[in-house]
Design a protein around this motif. Structure first.
Motif, PDB file in Angstrom:
ATOM      1  N   UNK A 182       0.996  -1.227   0.043  1.00  0.00           N
ATOM      2  CA  UNK A 182      -0.177  -0.103  -0.089  1.00  0.00           C
ATOM      3  C   UNK A 182       0.853   1.168  -0.092  1.00  0.00           C
ATOM      4  N   UNK A 183       0.538   2.233  -1.111  1.00  0.00           N
ATOM      5  CA  UNK A 183       1.449   3.407  -1.038  1.00  0.00           C
ATOM      6  C   UNK A 183       0.565   4.551  -1.103  1.00  0.00           C
ATOM      7  N   UNK A 184       0.673   5.408  -0.291  1.00  0.00           N
ATOM      8  CA  UNK A 184      -0.309   6.860  -0.352  1.00  0.00           C
ATOM      9  C   UNK A 184       0.362   7.804  -1.327  1.00  0.00           C
ATOM     10  N   UNK A 185      -0.656   8.028  -2.444  1.00  0.00           N
ATOM     11  CA  UNK A 185      -0.065   9.048  -3.527  1.00  0.00           C
ATOM     12  C   UNK A 185      -0.294  10.375  -3.106  1.00  0.00           C
ATOM     13  N   UNK A 186      -1.338  10.500  -2.452  1.00  0.00           N
ATOM     14  CA  UNK A 186      -1.740  11.949  -1.858  1.00  0.00           C
ATOM     15  C   UNK A 186      -2.803  11.475  -0.628  1.00  0.00           C
ATOM     16  N   UNK A 187      -3.156  12.612  -0.137  1.00  0.00           N
ATOM     17  CA  UNK A 187      -4.177  12.587   0.964  1.00  0.00           C
ATOM     18  C   UNK A 187      -5.448  11.920   0.486  1.00  0.00           C
ATOM     19  N   UNK A 188      -5.770  11.955  -0.716  1.00  0.00           N
ATOM     20  CA  UNK A 188      -6.891  11.455  -1.421  1.00  0.00           C
ATOM     21  C   UNK A 188      -6.903  10.137  -2.316  1.00  0.00           C
ATOM     22  N   UNK A 189      -5.569   9.827  -2.340  1.00  0.00           N
ATOM     23  CA  UNK A 189      -5.481   8.504  -3.291  1.00  0.00           C
ATOM     24  C   UNK A 189      -4.604   7.695  -2.736  1.00  0.00           C
ATOM     25  N   UNK A 238     -13.799  10.486  -3.370  1.00  0.00           N
ATOM     26  CA  UNK A 238     -14.270  11.492  -3.985  1.00  0.00           C
ATOM     27  C   UNK A 238     -15.061  12.544  -3.261  1.00  0.00           C
ATOM     28  N   UNK A 239     -14.419  13.664  -3.006  1.00  0.00           N
ATOM     29  CA  UNK A 239     -15.058  14.612  -2.351  1.00  0.00           C
ATOM     30  C   UNK A 239     -16.291  15.330  -2.786  1.00  0.00           C
ATOM     31  N   UNK A 240     -17.102  15.600  -2.178  1.00  0.00           N
ATOM     32  CA  UNK A 240     -18.349  16.119  -2.471  1.00  0.00           C
ATOM     33  C   UNK A 240     -17.841  17.745  -3.024  1.00  0.00           C
ATOM     34  N   UNK A 241     -18.530  18.337  -3.947  1.00  0.00           N
ATOM     35  CA  UNK A 241     -18.046  19.767  -4.285  1.00  0.00           C
ATOM     36  C   UNK A 241     -18.714  20.664  -3.105  1.00  0.00           C
ATOM     37  N   UNK A 242     -19.928  20.284  -2.495  1.00  0.00           N
ATOM     38  CA  UNK A 242     -20.563  21.058  -1.506  1.00  0.00           C
ATOM     39  C   UNK A 242     -20.117  20.775  -0.103  1.00  0.00           C
ATOM     40  N   UNK A 243     -19.002  20.055   0.125  1.00  0.00           N
ATOM     41  CA  UNK A 243     -18.472  19.734   1.611  1.00  0.00           C
ATOM     42  C   UNK A 243     -18.275  21.204   2.265  1.00  0.00           C
ATOM     43  N   UNK A 244     -17.310  22.027   1.747  1.00  0.00           N
ATOM     44  CA  UNK A 244     -17.183  23.423   2.313  1.00  0.00           C
ATOM     45  C   UNK A 244     -17.997  24.536   2.069  1.00  0.00           C
ATOM     46  N   UNK A 245     -18.969  24.360   1.488  1.00  0.00           N
ATOM     47  CA  UNK A 245     -20.015  25.385   0.984  1.00  0.00           C
ATOM     48  C   UNK A 245     -21.098  25.673   2.102  1.00  0.00           C
ATOM     49  N   UNK A 246     -21.109  26.682   2.629  1.00  0.00           N
ATOM     50  CA  UNK A 246     -22.222  26.853   3.596  1.00  0.00           C
ATOM     51  C   UNK A 246     -23.666  27.406   2.817  1.00  0.00           C
ATOM     52  N   UNK A 271      -8.288   7.448   5.209  1.00  0.00           N
ATOM     53  CA  UNK A 271      -9.564   6.943   5.758  1.00  0.00           C
ATOM     54  C   UNK A 271     -10.369   7.645   4.973  1.00  0.00           C
ATOM     55  N   UNK A 272     -11.537   7.130   4.433  1.00  0.00           N
ATOM     56  CA  UNK A 272     -12.561   7.936   3.505  1.00  0.00           C
ATOM     57  C   UNK A 272     -13.548   8.985   4.418  1.00  0.00           C
ATOM     58  N   UNK A 273     -13.579   8.660   5.636  1.00  0.00           N
ATOM     59  CA  UNK A 273     -14.516   9.499   6.611  1.00  0.00           C
ATOM     60  C   UNK A 273     -15.721   9.865   5.936  1.00  0.00           C
ATOM     61  N   UNK A 274     -16.530   8.664   5.216  1.00  0.00           N
ATOM     62  CA  UNK A 274     -17.896   8.864   4.767  1.00  0.00           C
ATOM     63  C   UNK A 274     -17.994   9.321   3.277  1.00  0.00           C
ATOM     64  N   UNK A 275     -16.650   9.604   2.644  1.00  0.00           N
ATOM     65  CA  UNK A 275     -16.889  10.072   1.234  1.00  0.00           C
ATOM     66  C   UNK A 275     -17.068   8.850   0.265  1.00  0.00           C
ATOM     67  N   UNK A 276     -17.438   9.208  -0.775  1.00  0.00           N
ATOM     68  CA  UNK A 276     -17.544   8.043  -1.595  1.00  0.00           C
ATOM     69  C   UNK A 276     -16.063   7.590  -2.194  1.00  0.00           C
ATOM     70  N   UNK A 277     -16.041   6.236  -2.577  1.00  0.00           N
ATOM     71  CA  UNK A 277     -14.748   5.738  -2.867  1.00  0.00           C
ATOM     72  C   UNK A 277     -14.643   5.228  -4.443  1.00  0.00           C
ATOM     73  N   UNK A 278     -13.951   5.696  -5.236  1.00  0.00           N
ATOM     74  CA  UNK A 278     -13.528   5.347  -6.551  1.00  0.00           C
ATOM     75  C   UNK A 278     -12.639   4.174  -6.624  1.00  0.00           C
ATOM     76  N   UNK A 279     -12.970   3.171  -7.014  1.00  0.00           N
ATOM     77  CA  UNK A 279     -11.661   1.832  -7.238  1.00  0.00           C
ATOM     78  C   UNK A 279     -11.553   1.817  -8.877  1.00  0.00           C
TER      79      UNK A 279
END
Length: 175
Positions: free
Chosen positions: A3-10, A80-88, A55-63
């Protein structure tokens, strides 16, 4: 299994032939509906969390799967981070309560969110108690608030306008 971590999301996971035998999978059999593939993915996610902190923390996962020349399979797992995660956004909801005490207890929950609230109005209408509130926040926070509020009452289809016109307002606060 490497297992190698490519970045924080992959992450990149190399599943060699012995791992495939252990889990009873091949490149050709790897589908979401296959129970062995799902067990392999669960194992990968546990190991990835322990080994590299992924850790995916509830995000969707693309394999994505790629077959190697040596019989191995390389998996790329991406959050796969939702585009509205940080939007109020402004969320409004009407909740109905059976008793005045339930309404009062619910207001204690709202106190934890008062910095995000824009309106809270309480009414009596047809011998029931209603609360209409608006909150400016992220979708996840609005969902958490609604879950907490619904421990005391139920969602209502009555609009704020109907309550303003026909209900008796017993409390109102504009923030």
């Amino acid at each position: 299994m490497l297992i190698e971590q490519l970045d924080e999301n992959k992450i990149k996971v190399t599943v060699d032939t012995s791992d495939q035998e252990e889990y009873g999978v091949t490149y050709e059999s790897m589908t979401y509906s296959d129970l062995n593939t799902r067990k392999l993915c669960e194992c990968i996610m546990e190991r990835a969390k322990d080994e590299v902190g992924f850790n995916i923390n509830g995000a969707k996962l693309l394999v994505e799967a790629r077959k190697g020349m040596d019989g191995s399979v390389t998996l790329f797992l991406s959050k796969l981070l939702s585009s509205d995660d940080g939007k109020e956004e402004l969320y409004g909801q009407t909740v109905v309560f059976k008793t005045f005490d339930d309404l009062c207890d619910c207001n204690k929950v709202l106190n934890n969110y008062c910095e995000k609230m824009t309106v809270t109005d309480s009414y009596v209408f047809l011998e029931k108690y209603y609360l209409y509130f608006e909150i400016l926040c992220r979708k996840k926070q609005a969902s958490e608030l609604l879950r907490s509020v619904l421990e005391y009452g139920d969602k209502s289809d009555l609009s704020h306008e109907i309550l303003n016109e026909h209900g008796l307002k017993i409390f109102s606060k504009q923030y």
